[in-house]
Each structure stands twice: as structure tokens, then as C-alpha cells.
Design a protein around this motif. Structure first.
Motif, short mmCIF file in Angstrom:
data_model
loop_
_atom_site.label_atom_id
_atom_site.label_comp_id
_atom_site.label_asym_id
_atom_site.label_seq_id
_atom_site.Cartn_x
_atom_site.Cartn_y
_atom_site.Cartn_z
N ARG A 104 1.05 -1.23 -0.17
CA ARG A 104 0.03 -0.16 -0.09
C ARG A 104 0.86 1.29 0.16
O ARG A 104 1.93 1.09 0.75
N ALA A 138 -0.59 7.99 -0.81
CA ALA A 138 -1.86 7.82 -1.37
C ALA A 138 -3.03 8.07 -0.48
O ALA A 138 -4.06 8.83 -0.74
N VAL A 139 -2.79 7.17 0.63
CA VAL A 139 -3.90 7.19 1.57
C VAL A 139 -3.79 8.45 2.64
O VAL A 139 -4.87 9.09 2.76
N SER A 174 -8.38 9.52 -6.83
CA SER A 174 -7.64 8.80 -6.09
C SER A 174 -7.99 7.28 -5.95
O SER A 174 -7.20 6.52 -5.86
N SER A 182 -4.37 2.49 -4.46
CA SER A 182 -3.22 2.93 -3.47
C SER A 182 -2.24 1.94 -3.41
O SER A 182 -1.24 1.88 -2.53
#
Length: 154
Positions: A39, A43-44, A106, A111
Motif C-alpha cells: 500500500r 496516497a492514503v 484517487s 493505493s
């Protein structure tokens, strides 16, 4: 010939597959699978920042209204603070619309990295490596449909 998926880099049909500049017949595929990478916390975190940016005008507006009601100010100052707080809160609506579009993008992107692998003529071959979750899903489903169609035909 049935076309299951097509974009400038990938073509999946009922007769074969073109990915990464290489072409394969469906009969060459012995096995197909996918893998996900780690992950991407950036992005998160980016999604979290967008969420906070949507809430900040509402919080500022609410604080303005609360301050207007709590302090012992003149009627004109109280009305100005309440009006300003409400206007700032209302500004959140168009800002949120713009920011929600970024959030949608997004999630489309995803992610983590995604890969499609296949066993072709005894070798493991990386067919696709992408961070675009939506595109990955479309290509993987198209490949599965093409292979299922080929299996029924033989």
C-alpha cells in the motif's frame, strides 16, 4: 472475433492478447493470476488531507458562529460574525465538490501497484504492471472472459 478490452497499450480479444508490446494466443496461456504490491501510504494520506480540507470551512464557520454567541459584543459585531461564519460554511459546498472529484480520481487510481502474471509456454510472464486500479480490473476481467470463451470453444 470479439474484443473484450482495448486501449492504446492493451488489446484483449477472443483470439489473443497484446500487452506490453508482446502478442500471445489464448492457447499459449496455462495459468493467469494477479498480485498486489504494498500500500502507498502517501496516497492514503492524500485522501485524508482532502477530507480535512472539505471539513475545515465548516469548522471555521461553526467557530465563528459560536464566538459570536459567546462573546459580549455589539449587535452589529455579533451579526457580522454570525453572517461571516455562515458564509464561510456555505463556501464548503463548492469546495467540497471540487475536492470530491480528486477523491474519486484517487480511488480510481488506487493505493497500490497491481500486476497481471501468466504462465506461458512454461515461463512466468509479467503481462501488466499498473497503479490504476480501475484499468487493472477492466483488463483482468477482460482477460478472464477471453480465456473462459476460449475454453468453451475448445
Amino acid at each position: 472475433m470479439i474484443t473484450y478490452y482495448r486501449d492504446p497499450d492493451v488489446l484483449v480479444t477472443s483470439t489473443g492478447v497484446r500487452m506490453s508490446g508482446r502478442e500471445y494466443r489464448l492457447s499459449d496461456f496455462a495459468q493467469v493470476w494477479h498480485r498486489q504490491g504494498r500500500r502507498s501510504w502517501s496516497a492514503v494520506a492524500g485522501r485524508g488531507v482532502l477530507g480535512i480540507a472539505m471539513i475545515v470551512p465548516l469548522v471555521i464557520g461553526a467557530v465563528g458562529v459560536l464566538v459570536a454567541l459567546v462573546i459580549n459584543a455589539s449587535t452589529a459585531a455579533t451579526v457580522a460574525l454570525i453572517g461571516g461564519g455562515i458564509l464561510i460554511g456555505l463556501a464548503a459546498a463548492p469546495l467540497s465538490d471540487i475536492l470530491l472529484e480528486f477523491v474519486d480520481r484517487s480511488y480510481d487510481k488506487g493505493s497500490r501497484r497491481r500486476e497481471i502474471w501468466a504462465r506461458i509456454r512454461g515461463s512466468e510472464v509479467l503481462l501488466l504492471d499498473t497503479d490504476n486500479a480501475q484499468r487493472f480490473g477492466q483488463i483482468y476481467r477482460a482477460l478472464q472472459r477471453a480465456l473462459d470463451h476460449d475454453a468453451l470453444a475448445h
